[in-house]
Design an enzyme around this catalytic site. Sequence first.
Site, PDB file in Angstrom:
ATOM      1  N   ILE A  18       0.827  -1.201   0.000  1.00 11.78           N
ATOM      2  CA  ILE A  18       0.000   0.000   0.000  1.00 11.78           C
ATOM      3  C   ILE A  18       0.866   1.258   0.000  1.00 11.78           C
ATOM      4  O   ILE A  18       0.561   2.240  -0.672  1.00 11.78           O
ATOM      5  CB  ILE A  18      -0.946  -0.015   1.214  1.00 11.78           C
ATOM      6  CG1 ILE A  18      -1.960  -1.158   1.083  1.00 11.78           C
ATOM      7  CG2 ILE A  18      -1.669   1.317   1.361  1.00 11.78           C
ATOM      8  CD1 ILE A  18      -2.757  -1.420   2.348  1.00 11.78           C
ATOM      9  N   GLY A  19       1.960   1.235   0.750  1.00 10.85           N
ATOM     10  CA  GLY A  19       2.847   2.399   0.808  1.00 10.85           C
ATOM     11  C   GLY A  19       3.440   2.736  -0.540  1.00 10.85           C
ATOM     12  O   GLY A  19       3.489   3.916  -0.937  1.00 10.85           O
ATOM     13  N   TYR A 150      -1.913  -7.005  17.484  1.00 11.47           N
ATOM     14  CA  TYR A 150      -1.972  -6.116  16.314  1.00 11.47           C
ATOM     15  C   TYR A 150      -3.134  -5.136  16.447  1.00 11.47           C
ATOM     16  O   TYR A 150      -2.985  -3.934  16.206  1.00 11.47           O
ATOM     17  CB  TYR A 150      -2.111  -6.960  15.061  1.00 11.47           C
ATOM     18  CG  TYR A 150      -2.212  -6.183  13.766  1.00 11.47           C
ATOM     19  CD1 TYR A 150      -1.099  -5.535  13.238  1.00 11.47           C
ATOM     20  CD2 TYR A 150      -3.416  -6.121  13.065  1.00 11.47           C
ATOM     21  CE1 TYR A 150      -1.193  -4.834  12.049  1.00 11.47           C
ATOM     22  CE2 TYR A 150      -3.511  -5.427  11.873  1.00 11.47           C
ATOM     23  CZ  TYR A 150      -2.397  -4.783  11.363  1.00 11.47           C
ATOM     24  OH  TYR A 150      -2.487  -4.103  10.172  1.00 11.47           O
TER      25      TYR A 150
END
Length: 249
Positions: A18-19, A150
């Site tokens: 995604i980055g 998480y």
Amino acid sequence: MKSLENKVAVITGGNSGIGLATAKLFAAEGASVVVTGRRQQIVDAAVNEIGAGAIGIRGDVADPDHHRNVAEIVHERFGHADIYVANAGVNTITSSQQVSEDEYDAQFAINARGTFFGVQKIAPILRDGGSIILVGSLASDKVLDGHAVYAGTKAAIGAFARSWALEFKARGIRVNMLSPGPTETAILEKLGVAPDDRGAFIDMMSGAIPLGRLGRPEELARAALFLASDASSFVTGINLRVDGGMALL
């Protein structure tokens, strides 16, 4: 005119998934892009793929000195930043009874500590009217097996976003959280999904998503572009879920 013309964007973990998709889109929309990552070879490959004069900086987001270094480099090169995307993160799927102390500490160090100190160090050079985007997760709202730690890190990020939306209001800096659902990236392999099992895993996950499929990195990037650009000029303090409706089930 491109939507990010003359803007400077810093994206942690911008070397993959995604980055990287976000970095490429931001560059295409006119931004000068700085990406960070842990492995120099992958950072260099990402910079070549992004093009448009992108800059890559290697470092560990859990280390505040890394963020201090990033801010110094950005200030020396551009004089300021306009957009900061805290995207770098890690997820280890383990039942709570099996989580080790090291595993717990690593997830909080990268996801929560990395986000906090990244924003702290970049804030002095972020121009008034800028945008901070914190990448969260569906897991902070929806209980998923083996995701307790998480989820805790991403819930912390949500709290940061709400607090900072008010802390930075006098400077007109908008702070929002972008929460992806399951997305087709290399993280599937990192989660232990063998290549031969990928198809079955994707089919299983798709069945739990109202839109019937996993997201694509480019779709998350377009959501990030919305939050980074003037298209969201009256939006701050939100959690934008880009999960195909999975949080509803």
